[in-house]
Design a protein around this motif. Structure first.
Motif, short mmCIF file in Angstrom:
data_model
loop_
_atom_site.label_atom_id
_atom_site.label_comp_id
_atom_site.label_asym_id
_atom_site.label_seq_id
_atom_site.Cartn_x
_atom_site.Cartn_y
_atom_site.Cartn_z
N PRO A 287 0.82 -1.22 0.00
CA PRO A 287 0.00 0.00 0.00
C PRO A 287 0.86 1.27 0.00
O PRO A 287 1.82 1.38 0.76
N GLY A 288 0.50 2.20 -0.87
CA GLY A 288 1.23 3.45 -0.98
C GLY A 288 2.36 3.43 -1.98
O GLY A 288 2.97 4.47 -2.25
N ALA A 289 2.66 2.26 -2.55
CA ALA A 289 3.75 2.17 -3.52
C ALA A 289 3.36 2.86 -4.82
O ALA A 289 2.21 2.83 -5.25
N ILE A 290 4.35 3.47 -5.47
CA ILE A 290 4.17 4.06 -6.79
C ILE A 290 4.78 3.12 -7.81
O ILE A 290 5.93 2.70 -7.68
N SER A 291 4.02 2.80 -8.82
CA SER A 291 4.50 1.91 -9.87
C SER A 291 5.24 2.71 -10.93
O SER A 291 4.67 3.58 -11.59
N ILE A 292 6.55 2.45 -11.07
CA ILE A 292 7.34 3.00 -12.18
C ILE A 292 8.15 1.84 -12.73
O ILE A 292 9.24 1.54 -12.23
N PRO A 293 7.62 1.11 -13.72
CA PRO A 293 8.33 -0.07 -14.22
C PRO A 293 9.73 0.27 -14.69
O PRO A 293 9.98 1.33 -15.28
N LEU A 294 10.67 -0.63 -14.40
CA LEU A 294 12.06 -0.44 -14.81
C LEU A 294 12.18 -0.74 -16.30
O LEU A 294 12.15 -1.88 -16.72
N ARG A 295 12.33 0.32 -17.07
CA ARG A 295 12.46 0.24 -18.52
C ARG A 295 13.27 1.45 -18.97
O ARG A 295 13.81 2.18 -18.13
N ASP A 296 13.39 1.66 -20.26
CA ASP A 296 14.22 2.76 -20.74
C ASP A 296 13.77 4.11 -20.18
O ASP A 296 14.61 4.99 -19.93
N GLN A 297 12.47 4.29 -19.99
CA GLN A 297 11.94 5.59 -19.56
C GLN A 297 11.85 5.74 -18.04
O GLN A 297 11.26 6.70 -17.53
N PHE A 298 12.45 4.83 -17.30
CA PHE A 298 12.33 4.87 -15.83
C PHE A 298 12.79 6.19 -15.25
O PHE A 298 12.11 6.80 -14.41
N ALA A 299 13.95 6.69 -15.68
CA ALA A 299 14.49 7.93 -15.11
C ALA A 299 13.55 9.11 -15.33
O ALA A 299 13.38 9.95 -14.44
N THR A 300 12.96 9.18 -16.51
CA THR A 300 12.05 10.29 -16.82
C THR A 300 10.94 10.38 -15.79
O THR A 300 10.65 11.46 -15.25
N TRP A 301 10.29 9.25 -15.51
CA TRP A 301 9.12 9.29 -14.63
C TRP A 301 9.51 9.37 -13.16
O TRP A 301 8.80 10.00 -12.36
N LEU A 302 10.64 8.80 -12.79
CA LEU A 302 11.14 9.00 -11.44
C LEU A 302 11.37 10.48 -11.20
O LEU A 302 10.95 11.05 -10.18
N GLY A 303 12.03 11.14 -12.15
CA GLY A 303 12.36 12.55 -11.99
C GLY A 303 11.17 13.47 -12.13
O GLY A 303 11.19 14.61 -11.63
N TRP A 304 10.13 13.02 -12.82
CA TRP A 304 8.94 13.85 -13.00
C TRP A 304 8.04 13.81 -11.77
O TRP A 304 7.42 14.81 -11.40
N LEU A 305 7.98 12.65 -11.10
CA LEU A 305 6.94 12.43 -10.11
C LEU A 305 7.41 12.49 -8.66
O LEU A 305 6.60 12.67 -7.76
N LEU A 306 8.71 12.32 -8.42
CA LEU A 306 9.19 12.27 -7.04
C LEU A 306 10.25 13.34 -6.80
O LEU A 306 11.03 13.66 -7.69
N PRO A 307 10.31 13.88 -5.58
CA PRO A 307 11.36 14.84 -5.25
C PRO A 307 12.70 14.13 -5.12
O PRO A 307 12.76 12.91 -4.92
N ASP A 308 13.78 14.89 -5.23
CA ASP A 308 15.11 14.30 -5.15
C ASP A 308 15.72 14.41 -3.75
O ASP A 308 16.85 13.97 -3.53
N ASP A 309 14.97 14.99 -2.81
CA ASP A 309 15.53 15.21 -1.47
C ASP A 309 14.89 14.33 -0.41
O ASP A 309 15.03 14.59 0.80
N THR A 310 14.18 13.28 -0.83
CA THR A 310 13.53 12.35 0.09
C THR A 310 14.04 10.94 -0.20
O THR A 310 14.16 10.56 -1.36
N PRO A 311 14.35 10.15 0.84
CA PRO A 311 14.82 8.78 0.60
C PRO A 311 13.80 7.96 -0.19
O PRO A 311 12.59 8.13 -0.04
N ILE A 312 14.32 7.08 -1.04
CA ILE A 312 13.47 6.22 -1.86
C ILE A 312 13.81 4.77 -1.59
O ILE A 312 14.99 4.38 -1.62
N VAL A 313 12.78 3.97 -1.34
CA VAL A 313 12.90 2.52 -1.19
C VAL A 313 12.30 1.88 -2.43
O VAL A 313 11.26 2.33 -2.93
N PHE A 314 12.93 0.83 -2.91
CA PHE A 314 12.49 0.18 -4.14
C PHE A 314 12.02 -1.26 -3.87
O PHE A 314 12.56 -1.94 -3.00
N VAL A 315 11.04 -1.66 -4.65
CA VAL A 315 10.62 -3.07 -4.71
C VAL A 315 10.87 -3.55 -6.12
O VAL A 315 10.40 -2.93 -7.09
N ALA A 316 11.63 -4.62 -6.27
CA ALA A 316 11.98 -5.15 -7.59
C ALA A 316 11.67 -6.64 -7.65
O ALA A 316 11.51 -7.30 -6.62
#
Length: 454
Positions: A287-316
């Motif tokens: 619950p609360g996870a954001i889906s950003i599938p790991l593909r060529d465009q991953f960086a674009t959507w990570l950078g568009w949707l999340l701030p860069d000054d907050t820790p990020i935990v990943f599920v893979a």
């Protein structure tokens, strides 16, 4: 074999829509142009030829990726070549219009070509007096020119007028001069989709619609009228590149976290990003996870949707490449990578962790449910499911309240739609579904025509 076949290596980042270039100088040394902080492909190309990077040239202060020039200077002793007007805060050779650098047999001449940015340079590569090619960065690109609004909407027209003169200056080069742009198809710095990565001055004189504009005003109207939205992180990276990215002293690694550590980090405000496939996320996610599938465009959507000054935990997923995830994050300046859930969702559920799901619907089963189209405006205008509400994915964090309840979320294939659905679910929306496919699949399944226009 010509110069390009023998000496020029193009390195394409399909996710960001950019090209970097490695030029074999013929004596064991190389010139790198607009290299990203993710130097894996460039390193592999240099190693295959036994090259050391002696020069690292940047055409401008990049907004869409962190430059690799500082890293190349630290690792290879490369001389960084960049515009004097960029006021970079790290050691470099500052260049002004007309300045030349002797590469040892070849010459690199700086050409002031402002427009995409104030301090933009193109680099003309010369063999004696013969123009081999020109690295045009975000000035002249295949079939277009790069956007001029990255320094603020209030300066977009002023810079578009500068871009007009820069393109005409470049168009005065001989027709046979190769054109090696940085931005290409897929770039949010505005390259037309499907364009070739490289071209020649002659081809652009004949085919580039901006060069066919009858006057400066028409050029400006045409260029500004083509601009769509761009990722939020673009507003940060120009300054980060001016200061200079931190030098990486070792290959980055992502820490393995237990479910208890993940819960603790989330309780402290960390973001949770699930990089698994659309299907896996739909079946069950934290619950609360954001889906950003790991593909060529991953960086674009990570950078568009999340701030860069907050820790990020990943599920893979177990078979996903965590180093790819890490490099994509680092190349756009995301350093606060807390780690990944060790063992993935199996570990989470075995530890008693709750899950949520989102329904994936085939195109023939969405019936009369409201549809939310999260593609870019130009995609939506080209053809969408009739009656669809349109909110670009990049705007959804601020406009989640405008999304219809119980919506079927649609994009081109499903990845962006699942990202959007995860954002809406996190904001409290219920009974969401994601279209498995896109509007074209809906039209084929129903036999109905797509609607065009805004």
């Amino acid at each position: 074999m010509g110069f390009v076949d023998d000496h020029l290596i193009s390195l394409v980042d399909k996710g960001l829509g950019n090209s970097a270039y490695l030029v074999d100088l013929g004596d064991g040394r190389a010139l790198a142009v607009d290299a990203s902080r993710d130097l894996r492909a460039l390193r592999a190309a240099a190693d295959r030829r036994g090259l050391t990077v002696a020069y690292a040239a940047d055409t401008h202060l990049h907004a869409d990726f962190l430059s690799g020039a500082v890293q190349l200077a630290a690792d290879d002793g490369a001389t960084v070549l960049a515009s004097a007007a960029g006021d970079r805060a790290f050691p470099h050779t500052p260049l002004a219009d007309g300045d030349e650098t002797d590469l040892g047999g070849l010459t690199l001449r700086a050409l002031a070509t402002p427009g995409h940015t104030d301090e933009h340079l193109s680099f003309l590569l010369l063999d004696g007096t013969r123009e081999l090619g020109v690295f045009t960065g975000g000035s002249l690109i295949v079939g277009s020119a790069a956007r001029t609004d990255l320094l603020g909407a209030d300066r977009a027209e002023e810079l578009a007028r500068a871009q007009y003169h820069s393109l005409r200056r470049l168009a005065e080069l001989p027709d046979t001069t190769e054109v090696w742009p940085t931005h290409g198809a897929g770039s949010f710095c505005s390259a037309p989709p499907g364009a070739e990565r490289t071209t020649t001055i002659g081809d652009q004189r004949r085919a580039n619609p901006l060069l066919a504009a009858p006057n400066e005003d028409a050029f400006v109207a045409q260029l500004l009228g083509s601009l769509g939205s761009y990722p939020a992180y673009f507003d940060r990276l120009g300054e980060a590149n001016r200061r200079g990215p931190a030098v990486l002293t070792a290959a980055p690694a992502l820490a393995a976290l237990s479910p208890a550590q993940v819960r603790s980090l989330l309780g402290e405000g960390a973001h949770l990003v699930d990089v698994r496939s659309v299907v896996d996320f739909a079946q069950g996610h934290i619950p609360g996870a954001i889906s950003i599938p790991l593909r060529d465009q991953f960086a674009t959507w990570l950078g568009w949707l999340l701030p860069d000054d907050t820790p990020i935990v990943f599920v893979a997923a177990p078979d996903q490449d965590l180093s790819e995830l890490t490099w994509q994050a680092l190349k756009i300046g995301y350093e606060r990578l807390a780690g990944h859930l060790d063992g993935g969702m199996d570990t989470w559920t075995a530890d008693g962790g709750r899950q949520q799901s989102i329904e994936l619907l085939p195109a023939d089963r969405i019936a009369e449910r409201p549809v939310l189209d999260v593609r870019q405006r130009a995609e939506h205008i080209d053809g969408h499911i009739p009656g669809a509400v349109h909110i670009e994915l990049g705007d959804l964090n601020m406009r989640s309240g405008d999304a219809p309840e119980g919506a079927v979320v649609a994009c081109g294939h499903g990845e962006r739609a699942m990202t959007a659905a995860s954002l809406l679910q996190r904001a409290g929306h219920q009974d969401l579904a994601v279209l498995d496919g896109g509007p074209a699949d809906w039209a084929k399944a129903t036999g109905r025509a797509l609607e065009e226009g805004a």
